[in-house]
Scaffold this motif. Structure first.
Motif, PDB file in Angstrom:
ATOM      1  N   UNK A  34      20.916  16.810  58.292  1.00 17.75           N
ATOM      2  CA  UNK A  34      19.802  15.895  58.553  1.00 17.75           C
ATOM      3  C   UNK A  34      18.523  16.375  57.871  1.00 17.75           C
ATOM      4  N   UNK A  35      18.281  17.681  57.936  1.00 16.22           N
ATOM      5  CA  UNK A  35      17.074  18.246  57.323  1.00 16.22           C
ATOM      6  C   UNK A  35      17.108  18.102  55.807  1.00 16.22           C
ATOM      7  N   UNK A  36      18.277  18.297  55.210  1.00 10.32           N
ATOM      8  CA  UNK A  36      18.421  18.161  53.753  1.00 10.32           C
ATOM      9  C   UNK A  36      18.115  16.735  53.317  1.00 10.32           C
ATOM     10  N   UNK A  37      18.616  15.778  54.071  1.00 11.45           N
ATOM     11  CA  UNK A  37      18.371  14.371  53.741  1.00 11.45           C
ATOM     12  C   UNK A  37      16.901  14.004  53.925  1.00 11.45           C
ATOM     13  N   UNK A  38      16.232  14.645  54.881  1.00 12.84           N
ATOM     14  CA  UNK A  38      14.856  14.292  55.239  1.00 12.84           C
ATOM     15  C   UNK A  38      13.810  15.005  54.391  1.00 12.84           C
ATOM     16  N   UNK A  39      14.111  16.207  53.912  1.00 13.13           N
ATOM     17  CA  UNK A  39      13.128  17.024  53.184  1.00 13.13           C
ATOM     18  C   UNK A  39      12.660  16.332  51.905  1.00 13.13           C
ATOM     19  N   UNK A  40      11.337  16.201  51.738  1.00 15.18           N
ATOM     20  CA  UNK A  40      10.773  15.489  50.586  1.00 15.18           C
ATOM     21  C   UNK A  40      10.316  16.419  49.464  1.00 15.18           C
ATOM     22  N   UNK A  41      10.003  17.663  49.814  1.00 19.46           N
ATOM     23  CA  UNK A  41       9.586  18.624  48.785  1.00 19.46           C
ATOM     24  C   UNK A  41      10.801  19.020  47.939  1.00 19.46           C
ATOM     25  N   UNK A  42      10.666  18.946  46.623  1.00 20.58           N
ATOM     26  CA  UNK A  42      11.804  19.193  45.729  1.00 20.58           C
ATOM     27  C   UNK A  42      12.388  20.597  45.909  1.00 20.58           C
ATOM     28  N   UNK A  43      11.517  21.597  45.973  1.00 16.87           N
ATOM     29  CA  UNK A  43      11.995  22.973  46.118  1.00 16.87           C
ATOM     30  C   UNK A  43      12.685  23.151  47.466  1.00 16.87           C
ATOM     31  N   UNK A  44      12.062  22.611  48.518  1.00 16.36           N
ATOM     32  CA  UNK A  44      12.644  22.717  49.850  1.00 16.36           C
ATOM     33  C   UNK A  44      14.010  22.071  49.925  1.00 16.36           C
ATOM     34  N   UNK A  45      14.155  20.889  49.322  1.00 16.79           N
ATOM     35  CA  UNK A  45      15.434  20.190  49.333  1.00 16.79           C
ATOM     36  C   UNK A  45      16.495  20.985  48.571  1.00 16.79           C
ATOM     37  N   UNK A  46      16.093  21.571  47.444  1.00 22.49           N
ATOM     38  CA  UNK A  46      17.037  22.352  46.645  1.00 22.49           C
ATOM     39  C   UNK A  46      17.543  23.565  47.434  1.00 22.49           C
ATOM     40  N   UNK A  47      16.642  24.242  48.142  1.00 18.83           N
ATOM     41  CA  UNK A  47      17.032  25.400  48.952  1.00 18.83           C
ATOM     42  C   UNK A  47      18.014  24.975  50.042  1.00 18.83           C
ATOM     43  N   UNK A  48      17.729  23.862  50.702  1.00 19.05           N
ATOM     44  CA  UNK A  48      18.613  23.375  51.762  1.00 19.05           C
ATOM     45  C   UNK A  48      19.995  23.012  51.206  1.00 19.05           C
ATOM     46  N   UNK A  49      20.019  22.436  50.024  1.00 16.46           N
ATOM     47  CA  UNK A  49      21.303  22.111  49.390  1.00 16.46           C
ATOM     48  C   UNK A  49      22.075  23.375  49.050  1.00 16.46           C
ATOM     49  N   UNK A  50      21.359  24.413  48.631  1.00 20.77           N
ATOM     50  CA  UNK A  50      22.014  25.693  48.332  1.00 20.77           C
ATOM     51  C   UNK A  50      22.565  26.328  49.605  1.00 20.77           C
ATOM     52  N   UNK A  51      21.840  26.180  50.710  1.00 19.50           N
ATOM     53  CA  UNK A  51      22.319  26.694  51.981  1.00 19.50           C
ATOM     54  C   UNK A  51      23.595  25.973  52.413  1.00 19.50           C
ATOM     55  N   UNK A  52      23.632  24.660  52.210  1.00 17.94           N
ATOM     56  CA  UNK A  52      24.834  23.885  52.533  1.00 17.94           C
ATOM     57  C   UNK A  52      26.021  24.345  51.690  1.00 17.94           C
ATOM     58  N   UNK A  53      25.754  24.587  50.408  1.00 18.44           N
ATOM     59  CA  UNK A  53      26.831  25.040  49.526  1.00 18.44           C
ATOM     60  C   UNK A  53      27.329  26.422  49.944  1.00 18.44           C
ATOM     61  N   UNK A  54      26.412  27.291  50.314  1.00 17.59           N
ATOM     62  CA  UNK A  54      26.773  28.636  50.766  1.00 17.59           C
ATOM     63  C   UNK A  54      27.687  28.571  51.988  1.00 17.59           C
ATOM     64  N   UNK A  55      27.372  27.686  52.917  1.00 17.35           N
ATOM     65  CA  UNK A  55      28.166  27.540  54.130  1.00 17.35           C
ATOM     66  C   UNK A  55      29.548  26.987  53.803  1.00 17.35           C
ATOM     67  N   UNK A  56      29.615  26.048  52.863  1.00 14.83           N
ATOM     68  CA  UNK A  56      30.907  25.483  52.454  1.00 14.83           C
ATOM     69  C   UNK A  56      31.793  26.567  51.828  1.00 14.83           C
ATOM     70  N   UNK A  57      31.225  27.349  50.932  1.00 17.43           N
ATOM     71  CA  UNK A  57      31.987  28.414  50.270  1.00 17.43           C
ATOM     72  C   UNK A  57      32.440  29.467  51.280  1.00 17.43           C
ATOM     73  N   UNK A  58      31.552  29.815  52.213  1.00 21.80           N
ATOM     74  CA  UNK A  58      31.898  30.818  53.232  1.00 21.80           C
ATOM     75  C   UNK A  58      33.122  30.383  54.023  1.00 21.80           C
ATOM     76  N   UNK A  59      33.157  29.115  54.417  1.00 21.30           N
ATOM     77  CA  UNK A  59      34.284  28.612  55.192  1.00 21.30           C
ATOM     78  C   UNK A  59      35.560  28.524  54.389  1.00 21.30           C
ATOM     79  N   UNK A  60      35.454  28.058  53.156  1.00 24.68           N
ATOM     80  CA  UNK A  60      36.648  27.879  52.319  1.00 24.68           C
ATOM     81  C   UNK A  60      37.245  29.207  51.870  1.00 24.68           C
ATOM     82  N   UNK A  61      36.401  30.172  51.528  1.00 28.14           N
ATOM     83  CA  UNK A  61      36.876  31.452  50.984  1.00 28.14           C
ATOM     84  C   UNK A  61      36.886  32.583  52.011  1.00 28.14           C
ATOM     85  N   UNK A  62      36.531  32.269  53.269  1.00 31.02           N
ATOM     86  CA  UNK A  62      36.455  33.274  54.329  1.00 31.02           C
ATOM     87  C   UNK A  62      35.577  34.457  53.919  1.00 31.02           C
ATOM     88  N   UNK A  63      34.377  34.107  53.493  1.00 29.72           N
ATOM     89  CA  UNK A  63      33.344  35.088  53.179  1.00 29.72           C
ATOM     90  C   UNK A  63      32.238  34.899  54.221  1.00 29.72           C
TER      91      UNK A  63
END
Length: 280
Positions: A34-63
C-alpha cells in the motif's frame, strides 16, 4: 491439567526463528504494498520497490530478509492449567532459538557479557517475557529484534502535567532522533503508563500487534492516527532519503500508573518488523 511437551515448544520456536527471518508477516506485506502504491516521491517509491524485491528474493531463495537476524524476543502466554513435561519451559525456548539460528544459518549476534563481548555462537539466550493466563494453551510470539532500530529506543519519565502534549512531543522526538538509523519506514511501538520497565515492555509488545488493528481505546486510537500522520510529515522517508512514508504504523499500549508519574517508552522497529505467532 493439560501436558505440553518441552520438545514441542523447542520445535515450534526453532521453526518460528527461521520463518520470521525469511518471510514477512501478511500484515506487513500488505502495508508495504500500500505504501509503495501511495508514495509520490520518486526516490521514496524506488526504495520501497527495492524493499519489496528484497523480500521476494529472501522468500524464494531462503535468504534472511536482513543480515541482522536479531536477538530473539519471545512473549509467552501460558495457561495456568498447562504442565510442561520432559524439561523446563525456559530451556525449551532457548534450545529452540539455538536450533533455529544454527540450522537456519542465521547470524549469531548475541554476546555472553555486555562488557567482555564473547559471542555465544548460537544466538542464545533469548529475551523471554512470561504471562500466566486462564486456560490450557501456550501462546508463543517470537520477534527477532535487530539493533539498528533497537538502539533508537527511548524512555521519557514525564511529569503528569506534561499530559497528552508531552506524550506527542516524546514520540516525535524519538522518531526525529532516530532518523535514517532505524531503517525506515518504521513501526513505532509506544508504551504509556505503568513504571519505568512496564512502559518499555508495552512498547516492545506493541510492535507485535497486527499492523492493521487499532487500539480499542478511543483516545489512544486517535493518538495513533495523529502520530502516524505527524511522523509521515517529517519527510524522513524510506531509508531516510525523503518521502511521505516514514512510518507504517504507530501502535500504542497503556497501563495504570502512579499519581506522580507519566512514563512513556518508544521502541522503534525497522521496515520488516519481524514477528510470528503460534498457539499450542
Amino acid at each position: 491439567m493439560r501436558s505440553v511437551l518441552a520438545e514441542d515448544i523447542t520445535k515450534n520456536i526453532k521453526e518460528m526463528c527461521i520463518e520470521a527471518n525469511h518471510f514477512l508477516s501478511e500484515d506487513m506485506k500488505c502495508v508495504l504494498e500500500e505504501a509503495t502504491a501511495r508514495e509520490k516521491e520518486a526516490v521514496g517509491k524506488k526504495i520501497l520497490q527495492q524493499l519489496e524485491e528484497n523480500i521476494r528474493i529472501a522468500g524464494e531463495d531462503m535468504i534472511p530478509i536482513c543480515q541482522d537476524t536479531g536477538m530473539a524476543v519471545v512473549f509467552v502466554k501460558i495457561g495456568q492449567e498447562v504442565h510442561i513435561e520432559n524439561g523446563s519451559l525456559e530451556e525449551a525456548i532457548h534450545e529452540g532459538v539455538r536450533q533455529g539460528y544454527i540450522e537456519g544459518f542465521l547470524r549469531k549476534s548475541v554476546v555472553k557479557d555486555p562488557v567482555h563481548r564473547e559471542n555465544t555462537k548460537d544466538n542464545t539466550p533469548a529475551v523471554i517475557h512470561y504471562e500466566i493466563v486462564d486456560g490450557d494453551r501456550v501462546e508463543l510470539t517470537l520477534a527477532p529484534k535487530g539493533f539498528g532500530s533497537e538502539n533508537m529506543s527511548r524512555i521519557f519519565m514525564l511529569k503528569p502535567a506534561d499530559g497528552l502534549d508531552g506524550i506527542k512531543k516524546a514520540i516525535l522526538t524519538a522518531v526525529q532522533d532516530a532518523g535514517p538509523n532505524a531503517c525506515p519506514p518504521m513501526v513505532v511501538g509506544v508504551g504509556i503508563g505503568g513504571t519505568f520497565e512496564k512502559c518499555a515492555l508495552m512498547a516492545k509488545h506493541a510492535l507485535t500487534r497486527n499492523i492493521k488493528d487499532s487500539s480499542p481505546i478511543p483516545y489512544v486510537r486517535e493518538l495513533e492516527q495523529e502520530m502516524l500522520e505527524a511522523i509521515n510529515h517529517l519527510g524522513i522517508g524510506p531509508a531516510g532519503l525523503g518521502g511521505s512514508t516514514t512510518a507504517f504504523a504507530v501502535n500504542i499500549e497503556t497501563y495504570p500508573t502512579h499519581i506522580a508519574g507519566l512514563p512513556v517508552a518508544v521502541n522503534i522497529c525497522c521496515h520488516v518488523n519481524r514477528h510470528t505467532h503460534r498457539v499450542l
